[in-house]
Design a protein around this motif. Structure first.
Motif, short mmCIF file in Angstrom:
data_model
loop_
_atom_site.label_atom_id
_atom_site.label_comp_id
_atom_site.label_asym_id
_atom_site.label_seq_id
_atom_site.Cartn_x
_atom_site.Cartn_y
_atom_site.Cartn_z
N PRO A 279 0.81 -1.22 0.00
CA PRO A 279 0.00 0.00 0.00
C PRO A 279 0.84 1.27 0.00
CG PRO A 279 -0.89 -1.57 1.58
CD PRO A 279 0.39 -2.15 1.08
N GLU A 280 1.93 1.28 0.79
CA GLU A 280 2.76 2.49 0.85
C GLU A 280 3.47 2.76 -0.47
OE1 GLU A 280 2.06 0.58 4.70
OE2 GLU A 280 3.08 -0.13 2.88
N GLN A 281 3.82 1.68 -1.20
CA GLN A 281 4.40 1.87 -2.53
C GLN A 281 3.37 2.46 -3.49
OE1 GLN A 281 5.69 -2.34 -2.94
NE2 GLN A 281 7.72 -1.53 -3.43
N CYS A 282 2.13 1.98 -3.40
CA CYS A 282 1.06 2.53 -4.24
C CYS A 282 0.86 4.02 -3.94
CB CYS A 282 -0.24 1.77 -4.01
SG CYS A 282 -0.26 0.09 -4.68
N MET A 283 0.90 4.38 -2.66
CA MET A 283 0.74 5.79 -2.30
C MET A 283 1.81 6.64 -2.95
SD MET A 283 -0.08 5.60 1.79
CE MET A 283 -1.06 4.26 2.45
N ARG A 284 3.07 6.20 -2.86
CA ARG A 284 4.17 7.00 -3.42
C ARG A 284 4.10 7.08 -4.94
NH1 ARG A 284 9.37 4.46 -0.62
NH2 ARG A 284 8.05 2.62 -0.72
N MET A 285 3.73 5.98 -5.60
CA MET A 285 3.58 6.03 -7.05
C MET A 285 2.44 6.96 -7.45
SD MET A 285 4.36 2.14 -8.39
CE MET A 285 3.34 1.27 -7.22
N THR A 378 5.30 16.78 -2.49
CA THR A 378 6.59 16.26 -2.03
C THR A 378 6.53 15.93 -0.55
OG1 THR A 378 7.76 17.58 -3.70
CG2 THR A 378 9.05 16.77 -1.83
N LEU A 379 5.83 16.76 0.21
CA LEU A 379 5.66 16.50 1.64
C LEU A 379 4.87 15.21 1.87
CD1 LEU A 379 5.83 17.38 4.62
CD2 LEU A 379 3.74 18.72 4.25
N THR A 380 3.77 15.00 1.14
CA THR A 380 2.98 13.79 1.36
C THR A 380 3.72 12.55 0.87
OG1 THR A 380 1.76 14.12 -0.73
CG2 THR A 380 0.78 15.01 1.29
N ALA A 381 4.54 12.68 -0.18
CA ALA A 381 5.36 11.55 -0.61
C ALA A 381 6.34 11.16 0.49
CB ALA A 381 6.11 11.90 -1.90
N GLY A 382 6.91 12.16 1.16
CA GLY A 382 7.79 11.88 2.30
C GLY A 382 7.05 11.20 3.44
N MET A 383 5.81 11.62 3.69
CA MET A 383 5.00 10.98 4.72
C MET A 383 4.73 9.52 4.37
SD MET A 383 2.21 13.94 5.60
CE MET A 383 2.67 15.47 6.43
N ALA A 384 4.45 9.26 3.08
CA ALA A 384 4.21 7.88 2.65
C ALA A 384 5.47 7.04 2.84
CB ALA A 384 3.76 7.85 1.19
N TYR A 385 6.63 7.63 2.62
CA TYR A 385 7.90 6.91 2.85
C TYR A 385 8.07 6.56 4.33
CZ TYR A 385 12.91 6.04 3.22
OH TYR A 385 14.13 5.49 3.49
#
Length: 393
Positions: A279-285, A378-385
């Motif tokens: 799921p976290e990979q899907c979020m970042r993609m 970019t901030l939400t991508a960092g949160m997903a990471y």
């Protein structure tokens, strides 16, 4: 006896709930393509005009915290019908106002009533439908949400272009009255509902526990920030397309929201993608798609703008679908209140995103909106990471 899949009662109840959802989200989003016209009519700024949109989402988000628990005490069907008739009344009142402040007041009242169906519909299904019937009905209900948003925008834009913005609210209000009476007739009376005592202390304790969880809070923030940017990009692009060199009429501005259809596709495909990726990979993609779509919109030509918003819509709804399921799976207790809290962040984000992007808009117009958008994504991508790291640990 619970309502069985494919029975006459199932089709009546499902049709009633889907039509109610369709009209609720049509009313919520119908104002968005009208914002340039309303700003010009009332002689207010883009930010002031945007309050007509964000005020309803703000009130809706806050009302979910009240109407959901209230339905546990008073029942689902009556509250759903009361709020649906309230939507019809408040929408019609918006057609007759003369001043901008009065329009804002009725829009806030409308937002309160709009929360009724999303706060109650799924709970009604869980009370009355068999498990198999509920799974099928929820899919149709969610589809009605997105289609309502698209049709509401298209209808309001076309009617406003032909007969003026008050007729848009009159048409939607009239349609909602008709649907409300149909739901009154078609929706079966509650048989499986069991009232529960409501303890404010318990509710607040559950909400506090959810907010105290770092992983759940990150998920709430990702959903809220993404929606804040995604939704308000559509608001600001309508002002861009309304002015030269595009000079699109209001009816064509409404057609832009057909790009939401790629989001409907993303929601359908998200389950398959979750079978291949975490799921976290899907979020970042998905968030990466949001950044790429935003950057592509800088090209400026109308075809590429359309492609950019198709990409954004796909990315947003992919991430939103994954997050919705993620919250339900990771809440340790009171999963319903965790999902409700996610929606509160979701709609609060919709309300505050316009304020966040406005300074960027004032300084650099659409290029500034893209800059502010990419910073937030970019901030939400960092949160997903961070979520991925926490899930692996």
């Amino acid at each position: 006896m619970m309502i069985a899949l494919s029975s006459p009662a199932y089709w009546r109840a499902t049709l009633a709930l889907c039509l109610a959802s369709f009209l609720v989200f049509a009313n919520l989003h119908a104002v968005q393509p009208l914002l340039p016209m309303l700003a010009q009519h009332f002689q207010v700024s883009e930010l002031a005009a945007n309050w007509l949109y964000t005020l309803a989402t703000l009130v809706l988000g806050l009302a979910l915290l009240v109407l959901g628990p209230l339905s546990d005490i008073l029942g689902r069907r009556g509250l759903l019908l009361l709020t649906l008739f309230g939507v019809a009344f408040s929408t019609l009142m918006m057609a007759w106002v003369e001043g901008y402040q009065a329009l804002l007041i009725w829009r806030a009242v409308q937002g309160l009533f709009l929360a009724g169906v999303p706060a109650v519909a799924i709970a009604y299904m869980s009370d009355e439908f068999s498990p198999q019937a509920m799974v099928a009905a929820v899919g149709l209900y969610i589809a009605a949400n997105s289609l309502g948003g698209i049709v509401g925008r298209l209808l309001s834009a076309y009617v406003a272009e032909m007969w003026g913005w008050p007729m848009s609210f009159a048409a939607l209000g009239g349609m909602t009255w008709i649907v409300a009476f149909f739901v009154l007739w078609a929706l079966p009376s509650s048989r499986g509902f069991v009232p529960v005592p409501w303890h404010l202390k318990t509710l607040l304790q559950h909400l506090y526990e959810h907010l105290k969880s770092p992983t759940l809070l990150l998920a709430f923030l990702i959903g809220g920030i993404n929606f804040a940017i995604f939704l308000n990009q559509y608001t600001y692009i309508t002002f861009v397309l309304h002015e030269p060199p595009y000079s699109l009429p209001t009816a064509w501005l409404g057609a832009l929201f057909l790009t939401y259809l790629s989001g409907t596709l993303a929601s359908v495909l998200s389950g398959r993608l979750l079978q291949r990726f975490r799921p976290e990979q899907c979020m970042r993609m998905a968030i990466t798609l949001l950044i790429l779509g935003s950057l592509l919109s800088l090209h400026g030509t109308l075809p590429l703008l359309t492609v950019a918003f198709l990409i954004n819509s796909y990315g947003f709804f992919w991430c939103h679908s994954v997050l919705s399921g993620w919250v339900g799976r990771h809440a340790q207790q009171a999963k319903a209140s965790a999902s409700a809290l996610y929606l509160v962040f979701y709609y609060l984000g919709a309300s505050l995103g316009g304020l966040y992007l406005f300074p960027f808009w004032q300084q650099w117009q659409w290029s500034g909106v893209v800059l502010g958008s990419c910073l937030a994504f970019t901030l939400t991508a960092g949160m997903a990471y961070v979520l991925a790291r926490r899930s692996c640990s």
